[in-house]
Scaffold this active site. Structure first.
Site, PDB file in Angstrom:
ATOM      1  N   ASP A   7      43.503  41.400  43.799  1.00 27.69           N
ATOM      2  CA  ASP A   7      42.851  40.851  42.611  1.00 27.69           C
ATOM      3  C   ASP A   7      43.936  40.398  41.635  1.00 27.69           C
ATOM      4  OD1 ASP A   7      40.402  40.388  40.972  1.00 27.69           O
ATOM      5  OD2 ASP A   7      41.380  41.825  39.634  1.00 27.69           O
ATOM      6  N   GLU A   9      44.744  39.044  37.386  1.00 28.39           N
ATOM      7  CA  GLU A   9      44.328  38.811  36.002  1.00 28.39           C
ATOM      8  C   GLU A   9      45.165  37.661  35.478  1.00 28.39           C
ATOM      9  OE1 GLU A   9      41.720  40.182  34.938  1.00 28.39           O
ATOM     10  OE2 GLU A   9      41.536  41.883  36.301  1.00 28.39           O
ATOM     11  N   HIS A  57      40.625  41.863  30.062  1.00 27.56           N
ATOM     12  CA  HIS A  57      41.578  42.765  30.724  1.00 27.56           C
ATOM     13  C   HIS A  57      42.473  43.549  29.769  1.00 27.56           C
ATOM     14  CE1 HIS A  57      44.359  39.502  29.898  1.00 27.56           C
ATOM     15  NE2 HIS A  57      43.832  38.710  30.815  1.00 27.56           N
ATOM     16  N   HIS A 150      38.861  45.274  32.943  1.00 28.30           N
ATOM     17  CA  HIS A 150      39.338  44.783  34.234  1.00 28.30           C
ATOM     18  C   HIS A 150      40.822  45.098  34.380  1.00 28.30           C
ATOM     19  CE1 HIS A 150      35.956  41.853  35.369  1.00 28.30           C
ATOM     20  NE2 HIS A 150      35.557  42.533  34.318  1.00 28.30           N
ATOM     21  N   ASP A 155      40.597  46.964  40.173  1.00 23.30           N
ATOM     22  CA  ASP A 155      39.550  46.142  40.782  1.00 23.30           C
ATOM     23  C   ASP A 155      39.774  45.960  42.277  1.00 23.30           C
ATOM     24  OD1 ASP A 155      38.466  45.978  38.299  1.00 23.30           O
ATOM     25  OD2 ASP A 155      38.683  43.816  38.048  1.00 23.30           O
TER      26      ASP A 155
END
Length: 234
Positions: A7, A9, A57, A150, A155
């Site tokens: 994942d 960000e 986030h 997040h 995640d």
């Protein structure tokens, strides 16, 4: 089969408009079993964070200012990814940012043939249902109570659990030998599930003479038994 669940960000939603990756988290899985190997890194995006992205986030300019630039960590990231299949939720988004960063470094993009999108899997399996990570964790009973904001590695850990559920559930790997997963890969029993300790000698289960005699007497004493009256039928 080696797979990487990952994942990212970012500073925003559009890599073509100058948004950058600020975090990546990766989980290694072999034969649909998490190995415990991970890769995680924050990056200095060299541009201001979008306030909307920061609300998602929590990664602000002050936190990211002293972090390495993507180009400084590219080699170790690519080494961890290797040639494994790459699993992500709404994977085109993550692939878009990853390949944008690689392009900025003058490196070849990751082939989209390696992409596994869990959103697409979820929509095939549950047509019309919500396919967000939160909604799917709720559907499959995956605990996300510790997820306040997040985070790429957090995640990825949730997604790894979800991916197992979407591709066969917790039963994967519980057999005593190789079996076939949803995609046809051989799935081996995890070592932790195999029996340990010395083998037990087989026990003797045949009846002795006394037990045979008692059984014969029991059968003889059954009143009206078909086998003793000549009326038994096939």
């Amino acid at each position: 089969m080696r797979e990487i669940i990952f994942d990212t960000e970012t500073t925003g939603v559009d890599p073509d408009n100058g948004d950058r990756m600020v975090e990546i988290g990766c989980i290694e899985m072999i034969d649909r079993v998490m190995t415990g190997a991970t890769y995680h890194c924050y990056y200095n995006p060299e541009r201001p964070m979008d306030p909307g992205a920061e609300r998602v986030h929590g990664l602000g300019d002050a936190f990211l200012r002293d972090k390495p630039r993507f180009a400084e960590k590219t080699e170790e990231l690519l080494e961890f990814l290797g040639d494994a299949a790459l699993v992500a939720h709404n994977a085109k988004f993550d692939f878009g940012f990853l390949n944008m960063e690689l392009d900025r470094c003058g490196l070849a993009p990751v082939d989209y043939a390696r992409m596994v999108d869990t959103v697409a899997i979820a929509r095939r399996k549950h047509p019309g249902a919500k396919a967000s990570l939160d909604a799917l964790c709720t559907r499959y009973g995956i605990d996300r109570s510790h997820r306040v904001k997040h985070g790429a590695l957090l995640d990825a850990e949730l997604l790894a659990q979800l991916y197992i559920e979407l591709t066969g559930g917790r039963q994967i790997g519980l057999g005593l030998g190789s079996q076939s997963g949803d995609a046809g890969q051989a799935v081996q029993t995890p070592t932790s599930l195999l029996p340990t300790g010395p083998a037990r000698a087989p026990r003797h289960h045949a009846p002795n003479d006394e037990e045979l005699a008692r059984h014969a007497q029991l059968v003889a004493d059954i009143p009206g038994a078909l086998w003793s009256s000549g009326r038994a039928r096939r």
